[in-house]
Design a protein around this motif. Sequence first.
Motif, PDB file in Angstrom:
ATOM      1  N   ALA A 164       0.828  -1.196   0.000  1.00 13.37           N
ATOM      2  CA  ALA A 164       0.000   0.000   0.000  1.00 13.37           C
ATOM      3  C   ALA A 164       0.864   1.248   0.000  1.00 13.37           C
ATOM      4  CB  ALA A 164      -0.928  -0.009   1.215  1.00 13.37           C
ATOM      5  N   SER A 165       0.260   2.365  -0.345  1.00  8.58           N
ATOM      6  CA  SER A 165       0.974   3.638  -0.353  1.00  8.58           C
ATOM      7  C   SER A 165       1.249   4.108   1.068  1.00  8.58           C
ATOM      8  CB  SER A 165       0.141   4.686  -1.092  1.00  8.58           C
ATOM      9  OG  SER A 165      -1.073   4.909  -0.373  1.00  8.58           O
ATOM     10  N   LEU A 166       2.072   5.132   1.190  1.00 12.70           N
ATOM     11  CA  LEU A 166       2.463   5.645   2.493  1.00 12.70           C
ATOM     12  C   LEU A 166       1.248   6.067   3.312  1.00 12.70           C
ATOM     13  CD1 LEU A 166       4.420   6.706   4.632  1.00 12.70           C
ATOM     14  CD2 LEU A 166       4.693   8.783   3.238  1.00 12.70           C
ATOM     15  N   GLY A 167       0.364   6.862   2.724  1.00  9.31           N
ATOM     16  CA  GLY A 167      -0.803   7.317   3.466  1.00  9.31           C
ATOM     17  C   GLY A 167      -1.686   6.183   3.923  1.00  9.31           C
ATOM     18  N   SER A 168      -1.905   5.196   3.062  1.00 11.47           N
ATOM     19  CA  SER A 168      -2.740   4.048   3.426  1.00 11.47           C
ATOM     20  C   SER A 168      -2.088   3.221   4.515  1.00 11.47           C
ATOM     21  CB  SER A 168      -2.999   3.175   2.196  1.00 11.47           C
ATOM     22  OG  SER A 168      -3.727   3.898   1.218  1.00 11.47           O
ATOM     23  N   ARG A 169      -0.761   3.101   4.478  1.00  9.37           N
ATOM     24  CA  ARG A 169      -0.056   2.330   5.503  1.00  9.37           C
ATOM     25  C   ARG A 169      -0.166   3.006   6.868  1.00  9.37           C
ATOM     26  NH1 ARG A 169       5.080   2.625   4.787  1.00  9.37           N
ATOM     27  NH2 ARG A 169       5.372   3.545   2.715  1.00  9.37           N
ATOM     28  N   ILE A 170      -0.063   4.322   6.874  1.00 10.51           N
ATOM     29  CA  ILE A 170      -0.178   5.047   8.141  1.00 10.51           C
ATOM     30  C   ILE A 170      -1.589   4.925   8.703  1.00 10.51           C
ATOM     31  CG2 ILE A 170      -0.098   7.340   9.187  1.00 10.51           C
ATOM     32  CD1 ILE A 170       2.144   8.055   7.259  1.00 10.51           C
ATOM     33  N   SER A 171      -2.580   5.119   7.839  1.00 11.80           N
ATOM     34  CA  SER A 171      -3.969   5.025   8.289  1.00 11.80           C
ATOM     35  C   SER A 171      -4.304   3.641   8.793  1.00 11.80           C
ATOM     36  CB  SER A 171      -4.911   5.408   7.139  1.00 11.80           C
ATOM     37  OG  SER A 171      -4.720   6.759   6.753  1.00 11.80           O
ATOM     38  N   ALA A 172      -3.763   2.598   8.146  1.00 14.72           N
ATOM     39  CA  ALA A 172      -4.047   1.221   8.552  1.00 14.72           C
ATOM     40  C   ALA A 172      -3.565   0.932   9.958  1.00 14.72           C
ATOM     41  CB  ALA A 172      -3.409   0.240   7.569  1.00 14.72           C
TER      42      ALA A 172
END
Length: 245
Positions: A164-172
Amino acid sequence: MRWRALSNARRRARGSGAGWILVLIAVAAITGPGAQAIASRQSSVAARTATTVDPAYSNSTAAALPIATAVPKPPAKPAPARTVAQVRPQAPPPRRPAPPRAPPPPIGGSSSAAQAVFAAINASRAAAGLRPLGWSAGLSRSAHAHNLAMAAADQLSHQCAGEASLGSRISAQGVSWSWGGENIGMSSSLSTGGALSLEQMMVNETPPNDPHRLDILTTTGTMVGVDVVFDTAHHMLWLTEDFAN
């Protein structure tokens, strides 16, 4: 939505008696919730049988020799048959199953190296007159997952194949954010010193080529998660620093 261009720097540094050390760093930054980050890595032998024939002897005696009468020999009595004891082969004892092998250890993470880098980040911020960043367990988990992805691919990248992208990884990881940044690096020095060397390279950047330094000295971000992995399969140290506000 704003993207900061990825920046890659390849350097080689002479280690103290350890030969050349490979170092590579990269940076990315994102703004806006849900922003998508971009990717920046027989033979056989025949036996011969020989037959030896004795030469025939000739009789050179002139006088006639008497003819011998052959008397047949009585038949030989057959030898008594020997009784051979029949031995039933014993069945081999059942083989005990081999004990299960322990699974290979996972790629080793170093919490002490990560904490050393975290302290170095805040020391650099203090020297610049900035408030320290808080430690985020969610960002640390995101950074660790990304280190494992880079180690599996043996590639320095902000987004590995299938990741996943950086933003999606952080949100997850349960992190709420409106700004995020990521510094990554790799080094052939598998030690806390190797991780700190990467961090020092980042903070020593000079404008205008200082994207890693800008993340470390962010005035927008308020928290950071750092992870360091010692990848013995590729003999590489992986470092990820995830920032957010």
